[in-house]
Design a protein around this motif. Structure first.
Motif, short mmCIF file in Angstrom:
data_model
loop_
_atom_site.label_atom_id
_atom_site.label_comp_id
_atom_site.label_asym_id
_atom_site.label_seq_id
_atom_site.Cartn_x
_atom_site.Cartn_y
_atom_site.Cartn_z
N LEU A 108 45.49 30.06 31.89
CA LEU A 108 44.48 30.65 31.01
C LEU A 108 43.46 31.50 31.75
O LEU A 108 42.59 32.12 31.14
N VAL A 109 43.54 31.56 33.07
CA VAL A 109 42.69 32.46 33.84
C VAL A 109 43.09 33.92 33.60
O VAL A 109 42.26 34.83 33.68
N VAL A 110 44.36 34.13 33.26
CA VAL A 110 44.89 35.49 33.11
C VAL A 110 44.12 36.34 32.09
O VAL A 110 43.82 37.51 32.36
N PRO A 111 43.75 35.83 30.88
CA PRO A 111 43.00 36.66 29.94
C PRO A 111 41.70 37.21 30.52
O PRO A 111 41.33 38.36 30.23
N ALA A 112 41.01 36.44 31.33
CA ALA A 112 39.75 36.92 31.93
C ALA A 112 40.03 38.08 32.89
O ALA A 112 39.27 39.05 32.93
N VAL A 113 41.10 37.98 33.66
CA VAL A 113 41.46 39.05 34.60
C VAL A 113 41.76 40.33 33.84
O VAL A 113 41.29 41.42 34.21
#
Length: 426
Positions: free
Chosen positions: A173-178
């Motif tokens: 779920l870190v991917v959406p922020a990136v």
């Protein structure tokens, strides 16, 4: 017909709206994935709803408490850089969450998320109110994007949990922020295109804008009778919002039939069958319907007095809360109908109170005004999670929803009172 003609947004409006839409979606993707994960934490760590609800309320509380200093920073530095810091902090918090070993580390990780996320709403809403000429439309699209994240977060989390352990899911779920950071860095716009920034005597110096005396002076000037009532109104929204949504996936599990078993979707002994929770998908669907509520609420802010809209919606929510459990017990169709009504009404409130705050605050202190707003919505409102967790541990689900109905009922009364103060400032 051109896009600008059909939407009423000029190029600067569209650039700002795109920037805040993707950022808003990411904020709520994280916020509402937490209740899905809570269902797992209750089982994996042997926690009670009271303990976990209180722990999560601390992190959610910081989400609101941090909004006030964030609002001050917005009025000094502008919105763009603060939103980027917000996105980076949220991504890092979920990476930390993936390493959580128990209630203490879960609480710390969610607190980090709350501090980072607290920056967004004062920054994003101030940007719309000062930079977008078609403010009601900007609020509507902003709200819809938030609801996309609100629904997408739980749905994405539920789907990923079918294939991965929750620790891997939180890391992914870190991917959406990136992605949001990469998009945000490319956006270009004028943050003050919709207001005359010099009308209140020019811009303050750096020392003035950050001084305690100026903060106190601006706060005193901001808190007219109307603004004070408006802040209590948004607190009622926050308490009901957090109180209903935090444990809703767990509550819905008691009413939603196990369609996976009935339709034999998975091998009964497979890991996917064990992880599949129909209530999570109903929860995501309820939140997705909220997108319609956001759009309708946003459009109505340009057509009716927002105080009237708040009174009607709050009153309707009080009725829905009282009827929620009886409807859920009556069968699947009534459960779907009452869930859809809850989602639509709950999120139609947001553009209404956001526009109301703009009406009762001066443009030069818009960041500060939204700081106080989200201190109320998510700071004070976070206690709704602890209240709901405690109520669920000592009384029935039905009595819990009846008790929570007090918040929208109070909000309706206060909205009527607000309409009679007559001290709008915008």
């Amino acid at each position: 017909m051109s896009t600008e003609q059909s939407t009423g947004l000029n190029d600067n409006d569209k650039s700002i709206t795109g920037f805040v839409m993707i950022s808003h979606a990411v904020v709520h993707t994280y916020e509402l994935s937490i209740p899905i994960l809570m269902v797992i934490w209750l089982a994996d760590f042997g926690l009670s709803t009271a303990i976990l609800g209180t722990a999560v309320a601390v992190g959610y509380g910081l989400y609101g408490i941090g909004a006030l200093p964030a609002g001050v920073l917005v009025d000094k530095f502008g919105s763009r850089e603060l939103v980027l810091v917000c996105l980076a902090g949220m991504g890092g918090s979920f990476l930390l969450l993936s390493a959580a070993q128990g209630i203490v580390t879960i609480t710390i990780a969610i607190c980090v998320w709350g501090i980072a996320a607290s920056v967004y709403h004062p920054a994003g809403l101030s940007l719309i109110s000062t930079g977008v000429e078609q403010r009601g439309t900007g609020f509507a699209y902003h709200g819809m994007a938030g609801n996309f994240g609100i629904a997408f977060g739980p749905l994405l989390t539920a789907v990923l949990l079918l294939f991965f352990d929750w620790r891997y899911v939180t890391a992914l779920l870190v991917v959406p922020a990136v992605i949001a950071i990469l998009y945000a860095m490319s956006a270009s716009f004028d943050e003050t295109a919709a207001v005359q920034t010099k009308t209140d005597g020019g811009e303050p110096t750096d020392d003035e804008s950050m001084s305690l005396s100026k903060f106190v002076t601006d706060s005193r000037a901001l808190f007219t009778l109307g603004f004070s009532i408006a802040i209590v109104v948004v607190m009622m929204n926050g308490l009901f919002y957090r109180g209903t949504l935090t444990f809703l996936p767990d509550v819905l599990s008691d009413f939603v039939p196990n369609v996976a078993d009935q339709l034999q979707l998975f091998d009964p002994d497979s890991p996917m069958a064990e992880e599949f929770n129909p209530a999570s998908y109903l929860y995501a669907g309820l939140l997705m319907i909220g997108m319609g509520g956001q759009y309708v609420g946003g459009k109505l802010t340009d057509r009716i007095r927002t105080e009237t809209g708040l009174a009607v919606i709050f009153g309707s929510l009080a009725v829905v809360a009282v009827l929620f459990v009886p409807a859920a017990q009556a069968g699947v169709v009534p459960l779907l109908i009452i869930s859809a009504l809850l989602g639509f009404l709950l999120f139609s409130l947001q553009p209404m109170y956001q526009a109301t705050i703009a009406e009762y605050s001066p443009p030069g202190d818009r960041g500060l005004s939204y700081g106080y707003t989200y201190l109320g919505v998510f700071g004070v409102g976070a206690t709704g999670a602890a209240i709901a967790g405690y109520l669920l541990s000592v009384v029935t689900v039905g009595m819990t929803f009846v008790a929570l109905a007090v918040f929208p009922a109070t909000g309706a009364v206060l909205a009527i009172l607000l309409s009679r103060t007559g001290d709008r400032r915008a």
